[in-house]
Design a protein around this motif. Sequence first.
Motif, PDB file in Angstrom:
ATOM      1  N   ASP A 133      -2.793   6.973  -3.368  1.00 46.79           N
ATOM      2  CA  ASP A 133      -4.159   7.504  -3.443  1.00 46.79           C
ATOM      3  C   ASP A 133      -4.813   7.531  -2.054  1.00 46.79           C
ATOM      4  OD1 ASP A 133      -5.051   4.939  -2.830  1.00 46.79           O
ATOM      5  OD2 ASP A 133      -5.310   4.392  -4.940  1.00 46.79           O
ATOM      6  N   GLU A 134      -5.990   8.144  -1.979  1.00 44.38           N
ATOM      7  CA  GLU A 134      -6.701   8.339  -0.707  1.00 44.38           C
ATOM      8  C   GLU A 134      -7.095   7.012  -0.079  1.00 44.38           C
ATOM      9  OE1 GLU A 134     -10.871  10.374   0.829  1.00 44.38           O
ATOM     10  OE2 GLU A 134      -9.983  10.999  -1.071  1.00 44.38           O
ATOM     11  N   ASN A 135      -7.511   6.054  -0.870  1.00 41.11           N
ATOM     12  CA  ASN A 135      -7.931   4.746  -0.354  1.00 41.11           C
ATOM     13  C   ASN A 135      -6.771   4.022   0.321  1.00 41.11           C
ATOM     14  OD1 ASN A 135     -10.575   4.994  -1.130  1.00 41.11           O
ATOM     15  ND2 ASN A 135     -10.210   4.131  -3.182  1.00 41.11           N
ATOM     16  N   ALA A 136      -5.598   4.128  -0.270  1.00 40.20           N
ATOM     17  CA  ALA A 136      -4.428   3.464   0.311  1.00 40.20           C
ATOM     18  C   ALA A 136      -4.123   4.042   1.694  1.00 40.20           C
ATOM     19  CB  ALA A 136      -3.226   3.629  -0.614  1.00 40.20           C
ATOM     20  N   GLY A 137      -4.219   5.363   1.837  1.00 40.17           N
ATOM     21  CA  GLY A 137      -3.972   5.993   3.136  1.00 40.17           C
ATOM     22  C   GLY A 137      -4.957   5.526   4.199  1.00 40.17           C
ATOM     23  N   ARG A 138      -6.217   5.397   3.795  1.00 36.32           N
ATOM     24  CA  ARG A 138      -7.236   4.937   4.741  1.00 36.32           C
ATOM     25  C   ARG A 138      -6.984   3.497   5.147  1.00 36.32           C
ATOM     26  NH1 ARG A 138     -11.120   5.855   1.798  1.00 36.32           N
ATOM     27  NH2 ARG A 138     -11.838   3.777   1.217  1.00 36.32           N
ATOM     28  N   LEU A 139      -6.605   2.672   4.179  1.00 35.12           N
ATOM     29  CA  LEU A 139      -6.336   1.262   4.476  1.00 35.12           C
ATOM     30  C   LEU A 139      -5.102   1.100   5.368  1.00 35.12           C
ATOM     31  CD1 LEU A 139      -7.062  -0.291   0.956  1.00 35.12           C
ATOM     32  CD2 LEU A 139      -8.422  -0.555   3.036  1.00 35.12           C
ATOM     33  N   LEU A 140      -4.135   1.979   5.209  1.00 37.59           N
ATOM     34  CA  LEU A 140      -2.968   1.928   6.091  1.00 37.59           C
ATOM     35  C   LEU A 140      -3.356   2.214   7.546  1.00 37.59           C
ATOM     36  CD1 LEU A 140      -0.243   3.701   3.890  1.00 37.59           C
ATOM     37  CD2 LEU A 140      -0.135   1.361   4.797  1.00 37.59           C
ATOM     38  N   LEU A 179       0.815  -1.212   0.000  1.00 35.87           N
ATOM     39  CA  LEU A 179       0.000   0.000   0.000  1.00 35.87           C
ATOM     40  C   LEU A 179       0.848   1.261   0.000  1.00 35.87           C
ATOM     41  CD1 LEU A 179      -2.786  -1.016   2.573  1.00 35.87           C
ATOM     42  CD2 LEU A 179      -3.049  -0.715   0.101  1.00 35.87           C
ATOM     43  N   GLU A 180       2.004   1.196   0.649  1.00 41.12           N
ATOM     44  CA  GLU A 180       2.856   2.383   0.710  1.00 41.12           C
ATOM     45  C   GLU A 180       3.391   2.783  -0.654  1.00 41.12           C
ATOM     46  OE1 GLU A 180       5.699   1.254   3.619  1.00 41.12           O
ATOM     47  OE2 GLU A 180       4.518   2.021   5.316  1.00 41.12           O
ATOM     48  N   TYR A 232      -6.297   1.525   8.833  1.00 40.43           N
ATOM     49  CA  TYR A 232      -6.967   0.305   9.289  1.00 40.43           C
ATOM     50  C   TYR A 232      -5.941  -0.755   9.693  1.00 40.43           C
ATOM     51  CZ  TYR A 232     -11.143   2.244   6.984  1.00 40.43           C
ATOM     52  OH  TYR A 232     -12.181   3.024   6.604  1.00 40.43           O
ATOM     53  N   LEU A 233      -4.899  -0.869   8.893  1.00 38.36           N
ATOM     54  CA  LEU A 233      -3.862  -1.860   9.173  1.00 38.36           C
ATOM     55  C   LEU A 233      -3.171  -1.581  10.508  1.00 38.36           C
ATOM     56  CD1 LEU A 233      -1.904  -2.668   5.885  1.00 38.36           C
ATOM     57  CD2 LEU A 233      -3.249  -4.217   7.295  1.00 38.36           C
ATOM     58  N   ALA A 234      -2.918  -0.305  10.780  1.00 41.37           N
ATOM     59  CA  ALA A 234      -2.250   0.063  12.030  1.00 41.37           C
ATOM     60  C   ALA A 234      -3.093  -0.357  13.232  1.00 41.37           C
ATOM     61  CB  ALA A 234      -1.988   1.565  12.066  1.00 41.37           C
ATOM     62  N   ASN A 235      -4.401  -0.147  13.119  1.00 43.61           N
ATOM     63  CA  ASN A 235      -5.300  -0.560  14.202  1.00 43.61           C
ATOM     64  C   ASN A 235      -5.326  -2.076  14.361  1.00 43.61           C
ATOM     65  OD1 ASN A 235      -6.001   2.099  14.722  1.00 43.61           O
ATOM     66  ND2 ASN A 235      -7.764   2.064  13.329  1.00 43.61           N
ATOM     67  N   LEU A 236      -5.334  -2.769  13.191  1.00 42.31           N
ATOM     68  CA  LEU A 236      -5.340  -4.226  13.223  1.00 42.31           C
ATOM     69  C   LEU A 236      -4.050  -4.764  13.832  1.00 42.31           C
ATOM     70  CD1 LEU A 236      -6.691  -6.893  12.407  1.00 42.31           C
ATOM     71  CD2 LEU A 236      -5.656  -6.649  10.143  1.00 42.31           C
TER      72      LEU A 236
END
Length: 544
Positions: A29-36, A24-25, A38-42
């Motif tokens: 795009d904006e979606n990648a930032g949001r997913l990152l 993702l890094e 989510y990943l940090a929380n996971l």
Amino acid sequence: MSKNISKEKREELLREIGEIREYLEKNTDENAGRLLTYLANLEKDVDGKKYGLVFEEHEEAVDVLCRDNVPILKEVAELKIDNGGTQNFLIEGDNLASLKLLEKTHTGKIDLIYIDPPYNTGNKDFIYDDTFVGKDDKYRHSKWLSFIKKRLSIAQRLLSGKGVILISIDDKEQSNLKILCDSIFGEQNFLTMFVRKTKSMTGDDGNGLNIQHEYLLVYAKNKAKAIFKGAQKTFDNYSNPDNDPNGIWTSADPSAKSGGESTYFPINNPITGQVDYPPKGRFWAFSQDTMNKYIESGRIKFKDQIKKNQRGFVFKRYAEIMEVTTHPVCTLCFDDNAYMNSVATSEMNELIGAGKFSYPKPVCFIKDLVKFASSKYSIILDFFAGSGTTGHAVMKLNTEDGGYRKFIICTNNENNICKDIAYERIKRVIEKENYQACLKYMQVDFIPINEQLYYEYADKLLLHIKELVELENGLDFEDNNKVAICLTDEDLLTFANSINDGTSFESVYVGHDVLLTAEIEGKLLKANIKINVIPDYYYGELRG
């Protein structure tokens, strides 16, 4: 060699998360930032706590209420009790809000907390968000743990360095509560688990068992500083009917289990001629030489009238030479009929009337806990006050041992339990026993702050600072000619102008932002009036 399978699975998940993050890094795009995010929380959850309770955390209505409102205290003046002695408090309202207020006034100040929370039996004894929790609620254990965790977390902060918390519980949640308390208070601060006999051998629960016990979990703020005080030697049976110059005494056993020829001899009563030997298989606890000294000093006193099968002398034990010893508190010390539920029910029936409150605790049980785990000047807190037994027990113990303990008890007012049961009980026992104790009845209320700036509601908070100062310092400002409170510049000026040479005031509490001029300060100090500046920690966090 053992293998940590859970650790291997966790590390594999973290490795896979790392690969996804790396992919993702490379995208911006904006979606990648949001997913990152989510990943940090996971990743945080996966690599979180390795041991302990796992339960679904729930939010209560009072949590939401406290987010958008500030809890305050309002006194119900007509319910004040003034009978001298210590100043105590009864707080009506959700105990989570009460604890948030106590966190402002009593952090690190409570020596003993006792609570008797709902046991979550599944028989609708536990209310969560105004709804009874039954056996069919698949989240009932999670709700109970969420409920108790928030309250115990604050309780831990309220305890003093030598403080302890005692929690009554039965089999339904005991194991969960133990693990939860290990995480909040620290497993190293677990002291013990007492067992209390609750009823006699009557009936069973359908499988041939008769459950006659419940538990008392005990945790310390710091185990190294917490000490349980056992029963001390008392001198209630000592007296001095013969004016012995050695002081009060009681008759003691002059024999011992072991000895020899030097401690086995006849003792002749010179008044009656009776001859006494040690009981069969025993010896005197002294030699003949020591006996002569005891006779000369008056420790052995010969009788002039002797009943059948009695010794012809009294062997005295003096209070003055006795060591006042403290016996350890046995973890089975509550295995006694005096601590049973039936005793508590009889006490409540006599004070309040039959059927008014279910499952109270016996006064002697709580009184002994307070005696074991506090000093004569301790503050005792019970935030599941129920019928008010803790307050009753503290007053009773103070009367018995001359203590100055203060109590704070908190409960909601469901079915008028706070006013009609807890308050009424305290009031009646004060009147009946003439306990030297005062009580203030406080209610929790809320001031809205959502979408407001501090200055928009600050004046409303100021109206309730007095109650917090009273709570923190064990005071009553009403009709008090010793202590005053000034929360505005006008209040302080008026008070200062009222001071004359014959003033009886000894101290004044002044708001932290009140203008204390050199002239006013000098006048107060000249009159020997101590100035106490009210700290800014009651609502300081709201200033932004």
